[in-house]
Scaffold this active site. Structure first.
Site, PDB file in Angstrom:
ATOM      1  N   SER A  64       0.831  -1.190   0.000  1.00 38.76           N
ATOM      2  CA  SER A  64       0.000   0.000   0.000  1.00 38.76           C
ATOM      3  C   SER A  64       0.872   1.248   0.000  1.00 38.76           C
ATOM      4  O   SER A  64       1.982   1.252   0.546  1.00 38.76           O
ATOM      5  CB  SER A  64      -0.862  -0.032   1.270  1.00 38.76           C
ATOM      6  OG  SER A  64      -1.431   1.231   1.499  1.00 38.76           O
ATOM      7  N   TYR A 115      -1.594  -0.620  10.911  1.00 43.21           N
ATOM      8  CA  TYR A 115      -1.846  -1.220   9.589  1.00 43.21           C
ATOM      9  C   TYR A 115      -0.690  -0.883   8.641  1.00 43.21           C
ATOM     10  O   TYR A 115      -0.127  -1.750   7.974  1.00 43.21           O
ATOM     11  CB  TYR A 115      -3.181  -0.683   9.029  1.00 43.21           C
ATOM     12  CG  TYR A 115      -3.361  -0.898   7.548  1.00 43.21           C
ATOM     13  CD1 TYR A 115      -3.691  -2.145   7.047  1.00 43.21           C
ATOM     14  CD2 TYR A 115      -3.170   0.151   6.636  1.00 43.21           C
ATOM     15  CE1 TYR A 115      -3.833  -2.350   5.676  1.00 43.21           C
ATOM     16  CE2 TYR A 115      -3.314  -0.042   5.270  1.00 43.21           C
ATOM     17  CZ  TYR A 115      -3.647  -1.290   4.800  1.00 43.21           C
ATOM     18  OH  TYR A 115      -3.785  -1.487   3.445  1.00 43.21           O
ATOM     19  N   LYS A 165       2.421  -3.301   6.754  1.00 47.30           N
ATOM     20  CA  LYS A 165       2.789  -3.338   5.327  1.00 47.30           C
ATOM     21  C   LYS A 165       4.291  -3.087   5.174  1.00 47.30           C
ATOM     22  O   LYS A 165       4.952  -3.739   4.361  1.00 47.30           O
ATOM     23  CB  LYS A 165       1.990  -2.297   4.523  1.00 47.30           C
ATOM     24  CG  LYS A 165       0.504  -2.606   4.427  1.00 47.30           C
ATOM     25  CD  LYS A 165       0.221  -3.861   3.611  1.00 47.30           C
ATOM     26  CE  LYS A 165      -1.244  -4.215   3.576  1.00 47.30           C
ATOM     27  NZ  LYS A 165      -1.540  -5.545   3.039  1.00 47.30           N
TER      28      LYS A 165
HETATM   29  C1  UD1 Z   1      -6.070   4.618   3.692  1.00 48.95           C
HETATM   30  C2  UD1 Z   1      -4.668   4.283   3.238  1.00 48.95           C
HETATM   31  C3  UD1 Z   1      -4.671   3.164   2.244  1.00 48.95           C
HETATM   32  C4  UD1 Z   1      -5.415   1.992   2.804  1.00 48.95           C
HETATM   33  C5  UD1 Z   1      -6.827   2.415   3.130  1.00 48.95           C
HETATM   34  C6  UD1 Z   1      -7.543   1.219   3.736  1.00 48.95           C
HETATM   35  C7  UD1 Z   1      -3.187   6.207   3.247  1.00 48.95           C
HETATM   36  C8  UD1 Z   1      -2.620   7.322   2.455  1.00 48.95           C
HETATM   37  N1  UD1 Z   1      -4.061   5.437   2.595  1.00 48.95           N
HETATM   38  O1  UD1 Z   1      -6.698   5.252   2.629  1.00 48.95           O
HETATM   39  O2  UD1 Z   1      -3.354   2.784   1.965  1.00 48.95           O
HETATM   40  O3  UD1 Z   1      -5.427   0.948   1.862  1.00 48.95           O
HETATM   41  O4  UD1 Z   1      -6.791   3.472   4.067  1.00 48.95           O
HETATM   42  O5  UD1 Z   1      -8.676   1.600   4.411  1.00 48.95           O
HETATM   43  O6  UD1 Z   1      -2.897   6.009   4.390  1.00 48.95           O
HETATM   44  N2  UD1 Z   1     -13.169  10.685   3.678  1.00 48.95           N
HETATM   45  C9  UD1 Z   1     -14.200  11.537   4.018  1.00 48.95           C
HETATM   46  N3  UD1 Z   1     -15.334  10.982   4.525  1.00 48.95           N
HETATM   47  C10 UD1 Z   1     -15.486   9.637   4.712  1.00 48.95           C
HETATM   48  C11 UD1 Z   1     -14.417   8.778   4.373  1.00 48.95           C
HETATM   49  C12 UD1 Z   1     -13.266   9.345   3.867  1.00 48.95           C
HETATM   50  O7  UD1 Z   1     -14.092  12.758   3.861  1.00 48.95           O
HETATM   51  O8  UD1 Z   1     -16.542   9.208   5.208  1.00 48.95           O
HETATM   52  C13 UD1 Z   1     -11.926  11.263   3.101  1.00 48.95           C
HETATM   53  C14 UD1 Z   1     -10.699  11.008   3.940  1.00 48.95           C
HETATM   54  O9  UD1 Z   1     -10.506  12.045   4.851  1.00 48.95           O
HETATM   55  C15 UD1 Z   1      -9.607  10.965   2.859  1.00 48.95           C
HETATM   56  C16 UD1 Z   1     -10.323  10.444   1.616  1.00 48.95           C
HETATM   57  O10 UD1 Z   1     -11.711  10.612   1.866  1.00 48.95           O
HETATM   58  O11 UD1 Z   1      -9.160  12.247   2.596  1.00 48.95           O
HETATM   59  C17 UD1 Z   1     -10.045   8.994   1.332  1.00 48.95           C
HETATM   60  O12 UD1 Z   1     -10.267   8.252   2.521  1.00 48.95           O
HETATM   61  P1  UD1 Z   1     -10.350   6.668   2.539  1.00 48.95           P
HETATM   62  O13 UD1 Z   1     -11.215   6.197   1.430  1.00 48.95           O
HETATM   63  O14 UD1 Z   1     -10.704   6.257   3.915  1.00 48.95           O
HETATM   64  O15 UD1 Z   1      -8.888   6.202   2.173  1.00 48.95           O
HETATM   65  P2  UD1 Z   1      -7.471   6.623   2.813  1.00 48.95           P
HETATM   66  O16 UD1 Z   1      -7.626   6.983   4.234  1.00 48.95           O
HETATM   67  O17 UD1 Z   1      -6.835   7.593   1.889  1.00 48.95           O
END
Ligand code: UD1
Length: 342
Positions: free
Chosen positions: A127, A152, A156
């Protein structure tokens, strides 16, 4: 010629299931190990339906070495793709032990079986989280691995180190693929992301809000130093990601690796903000999404996106599906899943 037999651990999961479909499409025979801890058995039927092939399925927990070894016996697997792992960043902060034991313990058992049963090598599900919060964007494979932001992420990093050692000592070539943010679903709408309970990740939360399972999407912070204040990620269509696995398998099978251990970024190379993802979803699916801006989520980094030049060139692979296709396929999957579920 006899088909090459690929063992896919966690093959009923989100990325695993799409990869099985693409492997079969490319002429490989597929066997799956899955303990169903975060996946559903009906996904097996769906993979078989899409691909028109029967799959050898073993319901096994890889933490059990004896059972896992017995599954390897006399199968002559050519390669293993190891997906089976726990993947919730939040959960890993609450139960770090569970993550260390499961993710690292399972990998060690797989490596023991690869060694004793003389399997050719491994493709590992890593990841972009191994980079932590990078100083320079986009991240290349030579960017430093910063402090892990969660247990997590640490699993990795540790798994990659173990594989590097293993593949060098045992001359079993291995490839780690460092995924950015996989989203979207197979064009058939038969397989896709299937979170249990309330989704942690953005896109399943969007689709569940659109279908009415969730009231409102919370956007975690709009005060980041980015184009619109929301965090930037490199979202990649899960089918593009699955195709990258086939390319990695081809590379190992055809003996093309230059080093015993190789690792590649698998992203599109483009970063999108959370608001851009929402807008794409609304536009392409003609839906108004209910959302509100709330405070930042602990542990979130501001921005990350990939430099994918190395993977494109060396794996002879390209991400070809754009953000709209990701959002369209995610929505088709959500709707179809709810029709079949009701
Ligand atoms: C993270 C990890 C990724 C991992 C994944 C597994 C990093 C950079 N990435 O992804 O490697 O495989 O988790 O779960 O560490 N968001 C909202 N509202 C929500 C959900 C998310 O605003 O309800 C935003 C988050 O703040 C973020 C983006 O959407 O900015 C993506 O979030 P998400 O889909 O959870 O993935 P990551 O946290 O980037």
């Amino acid at each position: 010629m006899k088909k090459r037999n690929i063992l896919v651990t966690g093959g009923l999961g989100y990325i695993g299931s799409h990869t099985c479909v693409e492997l079969i499409k490319s002429g490989y025979e597929v066997s799956i190990i899955d303990n169903l801890v975060n996946s559903e058995r009906f996904i097996l039927d769906r993979i078989e339906k899409i691909s028109g092939e029967k799959i050898n399925f073993y319901e096994i927990d890889i933490k059990d070495l004896d059972e896992t070894r017995s599954c390897f016996k006399n199968k002559n697997f050519d390669l293993v793709i190891h997906f089976a792992a726990l993947k919730s960043v939040n959960e890993s902060v609450i139960f770090p032990d569970r993550y260390y034991r499961n993710n690292i313990g399972s990998l060690e058992n797989i490596l023991k079986c690869i060694e004793s049963e003389d399997v050719g090598g491994l493709v590992f599900s890593s990841s972009c989280t191994v980079y932590g919060q990078p100083d320079i964007l986009p991240v290349t494979e030579s960017s430093p691995l910063k402090k892990a932001e969660s247990p997590y992420a640490e699993t990795k990093q540790i798994c990659e180190k173990i594989i590097k050692e293993f593949s060098t000592i045992n001359t079993k070539p291995s490839i780690s693929l460092r995924y950015f943010n996989p989203v979207g679903a197979h064009e058939s709408g038969l397989i896709g992301e299937l979170p249990r309970g309330v989704p942690d990740n953005l896109v399943p939360f969007i689709t569940q809000t659109a279908i009415g399972k969730r009231d409102k999407l919370k956007v975690f912070g709009d005060d980041y130093n980015t184009k619109d204040g929301t965090p930037i990620r490199d979202y990649i269509h899960v089918v593009d990601l699955a195709e990258a696995h086939v390319s990695a398998v081809d590379r190992l099978i055809n003996d093309e690796t230059k080093d015993n251990y190789e690792f590649y970024n698998v992203g599109t190379g483009t970063g999108y903000s959370v608001l851009e993802v929402i807008k794409s979803f609304e536009r392409i699916n003609k839906i108004k999404l209910s959302y509100e801006i709330v405070g930042r989520r602990e542990g979130d980094i501001e921005s990350i996106y990939s430099d994918n030049k190395l993977s494109s060139k060396t794996l002879n692979w390209r991400a070809i599906r754009d953000l709209d296709q990701m959002m369209k396929s995610a929505w088709i999957w959500e709707k179809k899943f709810n029709e079949s579920d009701s």
